[in-house]
Motif scaffolding. Structure first.
Motif, PDB file in Angstrom:
ATOM      1  N   PHE A  52       0.842  -1.208   0.000  1.00 50.71           N
ATOM      2  CA  PHE A  52       0.000   0.000   0.000  1.00 50.71           C
ATOM      3  C   PHE A  52       0.879   1.260   0.000  1.00 50.71           C
ATOM      4  O   PHE A  52       0.597   2.236  -0.707  1.00 50.71           O
ATOM      5  CB  PHE A  52      -0.924  -0.013   1.214  1.00 50.71           C
ATOM      6  CG  PHE A  52      -1.762   1.222   1.355  1.00 50.71           C
ATOM      7  CD1 PHE A  52      -2.843   1.461   0.505  1.00 50.71           C
ATOM      8  CD2 PHE A  52      -1.472   2.159   2.340  1.00 50.71           C
ATOM      9  CE1 PHE A  52      -3.613   2.605   0.637  1.00 50.71           C
ATOM     10  CE2 PHE A  52      -2.236   3.307   2.472  1.00 50.71           C
ATOM     11  CZ  PHE A  52      -3.312   3.530   1.621  1.00 50.71           C
ATOM     12  N   ARG A  53       1.950   1.247   0.789  1.00 52.02           N
ATOM     13  CA  ARG A  53       2.855   2.399   0.844  1.00 52.02           C
ATOM     14  C   ARG A  53       3.465   2.671  -0.517  1.00 52.02           C
ATOM     15  O   ARG A  53       3.522   3.822  -0.968  1.00 52.02           O
ATOM     16  CB  ARG A  53       3.953   2.098   1.869  1.00 52.02           C
ATOM     17  CG  ARG A  53       5.004   3.194   2.022  1.00 52.02           C
ATOM     18  CD  ARG A  53       6.229   2.638   2.717  1.00 52.02           C
ATOM     19  NE  ARG A  53       6.875   1.617   1.889  1.00 52.02           N
ATOM     20  CZ  ARG A  53       7.617   0.625   2.379  1.00 52.02           C
ATOM     21  NH1 ARG A  53       7.789   0.487   3.679  1.00 52.02           N
ATOM     22  NH2 ARG A  53       8.177  -0.244   1.545  1.00 52.02           N
ATOM     23  N   GLU A  54       3.908   1.613  -1.192  1.00 48.55           N
ATOM     24  CA  GLU A  54       4.563   1.795  -2.486  1.00 48.55           C
ATOM     25  C   GLU A  54       3.564   2.232  -3.555  1.00 48.55           C
ATOM     26  O   GLU A  54       3.875   3.085  -4.394  1.00 48.55           O
ATOM     27  CB  GLU A  54       5.261   0.503  -2.910  1.00 48.55           C
ATOM     28  CG  GLU A  54       6.468   0.153  -2.044  1.00 48.55           C
ATOM     29  CD  GLU A  54       7.474   1.276  -2.009  1.00 48.55           C
ATOM     30  OE1 GLU A  54       7.893   1.756  -3.090  1.00 48.55           O
ATOM     31  OE2 GLU A  54       7.838   1.706  -0.893  1.00 48.55           O
ATOM     32  N   ALA A  55       2.356   1.654  -3.511  1.00 45.95           N
ATOM     33  CA  ALA A  55       1.360   2.012  -4.504  1.00 45.95           C
ATOM     34  C   ALA A  55       0.923   3.462  -4.360  1.00 45.95           C
ATOM     35  O   ALA A  55       0.631   4.141  -5.353  1.00 45.95           O
ATOM     36  CB  ALA A  55       0.147   1.084  -4.389  1.00 45.95           C
ATOM     37  N   THR A  56       0.900   3.954  -3.140  1.00 46.30           N
ATOM     38  CA  THR A  56       0.396   5.303  -2.887  1.00 46.30           C
ATOM     39  C   THR A  56       1.498   6.345  -2.900  1.00 46.30           C
ATOM     40  O   THR A  56       1.342   7.428  -3.474  1.00 46.30           O
ATOM     41  CB  THR A  56      -0.332   5.344  -1.527  1.00 46.30           C
ATOM     42  OG1 THR A  56      -1.295   4.286  -1.477  1.00 46.30           O
ATOM     43  CG2 THR A  56      -1.029   6.675  -1.314  1.00 46.30           C
ATOM     44  N   LEU A  57       2.627   6.071  -2.275  1.00 46.40           N
ATOM     45  CA  LEU A  57       3.697   7.055  -2.113  1.00 46.40           C
ATOM     46  C   LEU A  57       4.971   6.719  -2.872  1.00 46.40           C
ATOM     47  O   LEU A  57       5.902   7.528  -2.902  1.00 46.40           O
ATOM     48  CB  LEU A  57       4.064   7.201  -0.622  1.00 46.40           C
ATOM     49  CG  LEU A  57       3.103   7.961   0.276  1.00 46.40           C
ATOM     50  CD1 LEU A  57       3.632   7.935   1.716  1.00 46.40           C
ATOM     51  CD2 LEU A  57       2.954   9.406  -0.186  1.00 46.40           C
ATOM     52  N   GLY A  58       5.017   5.527  -3.472  1.00 48.86           N
ATOM     53  CA  GLY A  58       6.258   5.071  -4.088  1.00 48.86           C
ATOM     54  C   GLY A  58       6.871   6.062  -5.056  1.00 48.86           C
ATOM     55  O   GLY A  58       8.072   6.392  -4.942  1.00 48.86           O
ATOM     56  N   PRO A  59       6.106   6.595  -6.028  1.00 50.99           N
ATOM     57  CA  PRO A  59       6.704   7.545  -6.987  1.00 50.99           C
ATOM     58  C   PRO A  59       7.273   8.792  -6.319  1.00 50.99           C
ATOM     59  O   PRO A  59       8.333   9.289  -6.709  1.00 50.99           O
ATOM     60  CB  PRO A  59       5.526   7.904  -7.903  1.00 50.99           C
ATOM     61  CG  PRO A  59       4.599   6.736  -7.792  1.00 50.99           C
ATOM     62  CD  PRO A  59       4.721   6.254  -6.381  1.00 50.99           C
ATOM     63  N   LEU A  60       6.590   9.253  -5.271  1.00 45.99           N
ATOM     64  CA  LEU A  60       7.052  10.458  -4.578  1.00 45.99           C
ATOM     65  C   LEU A  60       8.344  10.174  -3.801  1.00 45.99           C
ATOM     66  O   LEU A  60       9.263  11.010  -3.764  1.00 45.99           O
ATOM     67  CB  LEU A  60       5.952  10.946  -3.629  1.00 45.99           C
ATOM     68  CG  LEU A  60       5.917  12.450  -3.317  1.00 45.99           C
ATOM     69  CD1 LEU A  60       5.750  13.264  -4.596  1.00 45.99           C
ATOM     70  CD2 LEU A  60       4.778  12.758  -2.360  1.00 45.99           C
ATOM     71  N   LEU A  61       8.409   9.004  -3.162  1.00 44.15           N
ATOM     72  CA  LEU A  61       9.621   8.625  -2.440  1.00 44.15           C
ATOM     73  C   LEU A  61      10.811   8.486  -3.392  1.00 44.15           C
ATOM     74  O   LEU A  61      11.928   8.924  -3.089  1.00 44.15           O
ATOM     75  CB  LEU A  61       9.399   7.300  -1.690  1.00 44.15           C
ATOM     76  CG  LEU A  61       8.397   7.337  -0.526  1.00 44.15           C
ATOM     77  CD1 LEU A  61       8.005   5.926  -0.108  1.00 44.15           C
ATOM     78  CD2 LEU A  61       9.020   8.080   0.664  1.00 44.15           C
ATOM     79  N   THR A  62      10.547   7.904  -4.559  1.00 41.07           N
ATOM     80  CA  THR A  62      11.604   7.742  -5.554  1.00 41.07           C
ATOM     81  C   THR A  62      12.076   9.094  -6.065  1.00 41.07           C
ATOM     82  O   THR A  62      13.286   9.323  -6.249  1.00 41.07           O
ATOM     83  CB  THR A  62      11.102   6.873  -6.714  1.00 41.07           C
ATOM     84  OG1 THR A  62      10.686   5.598  -6.206  1.00 41.07           O
ATOM     85  CG2 THR A  62      12.193   6.671  -7.762  1.00 41.07           C
ATOM     86  N   TYR A  63      11.155  10.012  -6.282  1.00 38.59           N
ATOM     87  CA  TYR A  63      11.500  11.356  -6.767  1.00 38.59           C
ATOM     88  C   TYR A  63      12.390  12.075  -5.752  1.00 38.59           C
ATOM     89  O   TYR A  63      13.384  12.707  -6.127  1.00 38.59           O
ATOM     90  CB  TYR A  63      10.210  12.153  -7.023  1.00 38.59           C
ATOM     91  CG  TYR A  63      10.454  13.506  -7.661  1.00 38.59           C
ATOM     92  CD1 TYR A  63      10.394  13.659  -9.046  1.00 38.59           C
ATOM     93  CD2 TYR A  63      10.737  14.627  -6.870  1.00 38.59           C
ATOM     94  CE1 TYR A  63      10.620  14.907  -9.630  1.00 38.59           C
ATOM     95  CE2 TYR A  63      10.973  15.865  -7.445  1.00 38.59           C
ATOM     96  CZ  TYR A  63      10.911  16.007  -8.833  1.00 38.59           C
ATOM     97  OH  TYR A  63      11.144  17.237  -9.399  1.00 38.59           O
ATOM     98  N   ASP A  64      11.986  12.008  -4.472  1.00 41.41           N
ATOM     99  CA  ASP A  64      12.794  12.667  -3.435  1.00 41.41           C
ATOM    100  C   ASP A  64      14.213  12.110  -3.396  1.00 41.41           C
ATOM    101  O   ASP A  64      15.197  12.852  -3.230  1.00 41.41           O
ATOM    102  CB  ASP A  64      12.141  12.483  -2.063  1.00 41.41           C
ATOM    103  CG  ASP A  64      11.134  13.579  -1.742  1.00 41.41           C
ATOM    104  OD1 ASP A  64      11.080  14.573  -2.490  1.00 41.41           O
ATOM    105  OD2 ASP A  64      10.407  13.436  -0.741  1.00 41.41           O
ATOM    106  N   THR A  65      14.321  10.791  -3.528  1.00 43.91           N
ATOM    107  CA  THR A  65      15.642  10.164  -3.493  1.00 43.91           C
ATOM    108  C   THR A  65      16.494  10.611  -4.671  1.00 43.91           C
ATOM    109  O   THR A  65      17.702  10.881  -4.519  1.00 43.91           O
ATOM    110  CB  THR A  65      15.499   8.625  -3.501  1.00 43.91           C
ATOM    111  OG1 THR A  65      14.725   8.207  -2.379  1.00 43.91           O
ATOM    112  CG2 THR A  65      16.854   7.948  -3.449  1.00 43.91           C
ATOM    113  N   ALA A  66      15.860  10.706  -5.828  1.00 39.78           N
ATOM    114  CA  ALA A  66      16.608  11.065  -7.039  1.00 39.78           C
ATOM    115  C   ALA A  66      17.001  12.534  -7.074  1.00 39.78           C
ATOM    116  O   ALA A  66      18.068  12.898  -7.587  1.00 39.78           O
ATOM    117  CB  ALA A  66      15.784  10.705  -8.280  1.00 39.78           C
ATOM    118  N   HIS A  67      16.153  13.406  -6.526  1.00 42.45           N
ATOM    119  CA  HIS A  67      16.375  14.847  -6.672  1.00 42.45           C
ATOM    120  C   HIS A  67      16.786  15.529  -5.368  1.00 42.45           C
ATOM    121  O   HIS A  67      17.043  16.738  -5.351  1.00 42.45           O
ATOM    122  CB  HIS A  67      15.106  15.529  -7.214  1.00 42.45           C
ATOM    123  CG  HIS A  67      14.719  15.086  -8.581  1.00 42.45           C
ATOM    124  ND1 HIS A  67      13.978  13.936  -8.832  1.00 42.45           N
ATOM    125  CD2 HIS A  67      14.997  15.630  -9.808  1.00 42.45           C
ATOM    126  CE1 HIS A  67      13.787  13.804 -10.135  1.00 42.45           C
ATOM    127  NE2 HIS A  67      14.393  14.814 -10.760  1.00 42.45           N
TER     128      HIS A  67
END
Length: 553
Positions: free
Chosen positions: A469-484
């Motif tokens: 559920f965490r990845e489906a809902t927040l996964g893209p945002l978490l990945t963006y923060d890590t990358a940028h």
């Protein structure tokens, strides 16, 4: 047990009838266990403690100066006494020897001219053998009395009473915590306390409880509580202390027979205490099995449950709540970050200490049992309800920290149930509260299920479901923060916490309002959904809560 006879008693034998103590009479209680004859001038290297040395002074007839140093040398080596037949070679015992013997309380004996060394030796050795035989007979009689107690099933009360009769002093038996387990009839009148009374043994000039060893007749003096001086004999098995036997400290010494009796009493008391501990351990294990069945929901027959309650003394009539405890940190380090404990024995010791802490802190009314992963209890909060449960948990944590320095324990508490058959649900709630507290608060928390709110629902889901559920809902945002290296997740969390008020969120984040607007626009772009949507906000709020419980990676 001491070996030998007092020199005072030996001088009553026939060969000493005309002997005269010329000096050192205050030392006549020295023990004699051997007789030696002085045949050479340099006798000192050949003598041993507790010997009676006989001489005609022939070896020193031409070395009168050596006589001055002889008595101090013999006294220093612990001899029982020095008997001289002076008439043949030195006429009389030199005054310098008399003065030294008197000063050192070292018996100096003048033998008559007709004294025969053979007769003296035979008489003294015979007396020693007779004394040893008598001691062995008395020791056997003492052993038989205590053996009969064991064989007849007698307990600590009989041991204490028998010991008191044998040594003609009252006696009491303490556990390692200082509680009087049993006492002879007149023990309380001598300040030893009655059964159940708690005391503290404080050594006077000694450290720890002394072990009365064979050959010693002196025991250390202690005080019981604040005033009563006692002699203490530890009760030990394989180095583990099970308690102590205490006697009034009428004197600092114990006679041979008394010492043997105390040693025998300590031995049979240790046997009884070990047996009692084994029975109690078996009883605790059976209770734990029955309680595990109850909290697992397997005990569904009220009749059997009532029978168990009567057998073990459980009061299940009053409402109770399940409480579970786990060791979260030890020596200042979280348990999950420590290397595996060294041995099964060490793990067992820690669980036992934790169980003892729970029993002591929660009181007699609590039903406490040990588990493979910690400790559980059924507690009755009474009319104070939640406040009483929190106080009990805090007391448990404090007691655990006292018994296990550097430790932290976590506590989970379920809801209170009127029906004992509902305790299975309370136990599940306590486990859930413990798990949620572990995820959200770290080690050393106290969590009540009724205070969990939304977390009680999330705790019902597996880690896999929550992570998905965490990845489906927040996964893209978490990945963006890590990358940028951005703070979009943090900005979103504060924005939702401020009920969607961007200006308030900017104040909390210490950034300009336009910065918050730009970040939120990026959030909508990355997630592909509007933050004005109520369902989206609800899902994102839940996902952020899961992120706190179950961090990514």
């Amino acid at each position: 047990m001491t070996e030998g006879v007092p020199l005072r008693e030996a001088l009553k034998l026939a060969p000493f009838q005309r002997a005269r103590v010329v000096a050192g009479a205050t030392g006549l209680d020295r023990l004699v266990n051997q007789v030696n004859i002085m045949e050479v001038p340099d006798i000192l290297p050949w003598v041993k403690p507790r010997q009676l040395l006989l001489t005609t002074a022939y070896p020193l007839r031409d070395e009168r100066a050596a006589l001055a140093d002889l008595v101090p040398g013999l006294a220093e080596r612990g001899l029982a006494g020095f008997a001289i037949k002076p008439s043949r070679y030195i006429d009389q015992i030199p005054p310098v020897m008399v003065e030294a013997a008197e000063r050192l309380a070292f018996p100096l004996i003048e033998l008559p001219p007709e004294a025969s060394f053979d007769e003296v030796i035979n008489a003294v050795l015979g007396s020693i053998l007779n004394a040893q035989a008598l001691r062995l007979e008395r020791s056997a009689a003492i052993h038989d009395r205590f053996t009969r107690i064991v064989l007849s099933g007698g307990g600590l009360r009989e041991i204490a009473q028998t010991l008191a009769e044998l040594i003609e002093r009252p006696a009491a038996i303490l556990d390692p915590e200082g509680t009087v387990l049993a006492a002879s009839q007149d023990a309380s009148r001598h300040g030893l306390g009655a059964a159940g009374r708690r005391g503290t043994l404080t050594p006077l000039g000694s450290e720890g409880l002394p072990s009365a060893r064979r050959g010693e007749v002196s025991a250390a003096i202690f005080t019981l509580t604040a005033a009563t001086p006692v002699v203490a004999q530890p009760i030990q098995v394989d180095g583990e202390q099970h308690g102590a036997i205490i006697l009034p400290a009428e004197t600092a010494t114990l006679a041979d027979d008394a010492l043997v009796a105390v040693e025998q009493a300590a031995t049979v008391a240790a046997l009884r205490l070990v047996q009692a501990r084994g029975i109690a351990e078996a009883d605790r294990r059976f209770q734990a099995v029955c309680l595990e069945e109850l909290v697992a929901g397997h005990a569904v027959d009220p009749g059997i449950l009532h029978e168990h309650a009567l057998t073990f003394g459980w009061d299940l009539a009053q409402p109770r709540a399940a409480l579970v405890v786990e060791l979260a940190a030890l020596d200042g380090r979280p348990v999950d970050q420590r290397p595996a404990l060294a041995s099964v024995g060490e793990q067992t010791r820690l669980r036992q200490r934790l169980t003892e802490a729970a029993s002591a802190a929660l009181g007699r009314e609590a039903i406490v049992w040990q588990r493979s992963a910690g400790v559980a209890a059924l507690v009755a909060p009474g009319p104070r309800g939640r406040a009483a449960l929190l106080e009990a948990a805090a007391a448990l944590q404090a007691e655990a920290a006292r018994r296990l320095p550097g430790s932290l324990v976590s506590v989970g508490i379920g809801r209170t149930c009127d029906d004992p058959l509902d305790l299975a649900a309370s136990h599940r709630e306590a486990l859930r509260a413990l798990a949620v507290g572990r995820r959200t608060r770290g080690p050393g928390h106290v969590s009540l299920f009724e205070d969990l709110g939304l977390d009680r629902l999330l705790a019902g889901c597996s880690n896999e479901e929550l992570a998905a559920f965490r990845e489906a809902t927040l996964g893209p945002l978490l990945t963006y923060d890590t990358a940028h290296g951005s703070e979009l997740v943090r900005t979103l969390e504060v924005f939702l916490a401020c009920s969607g008020n961007g200006a308030k969120a900017a104040h909390v984040l210490y950034v300009h309002y336009n910065t918050v607007r730009q970040r939120l626009a990026t959030v909508e772009q990355v997630l592909g959904q509007s933050l004005d949507d109520a369902d989206a906000r609800l899902s994102l709020g839940l996902a952020l809560r899961v992120l706190r419980m179950l961090p990514r990676g």
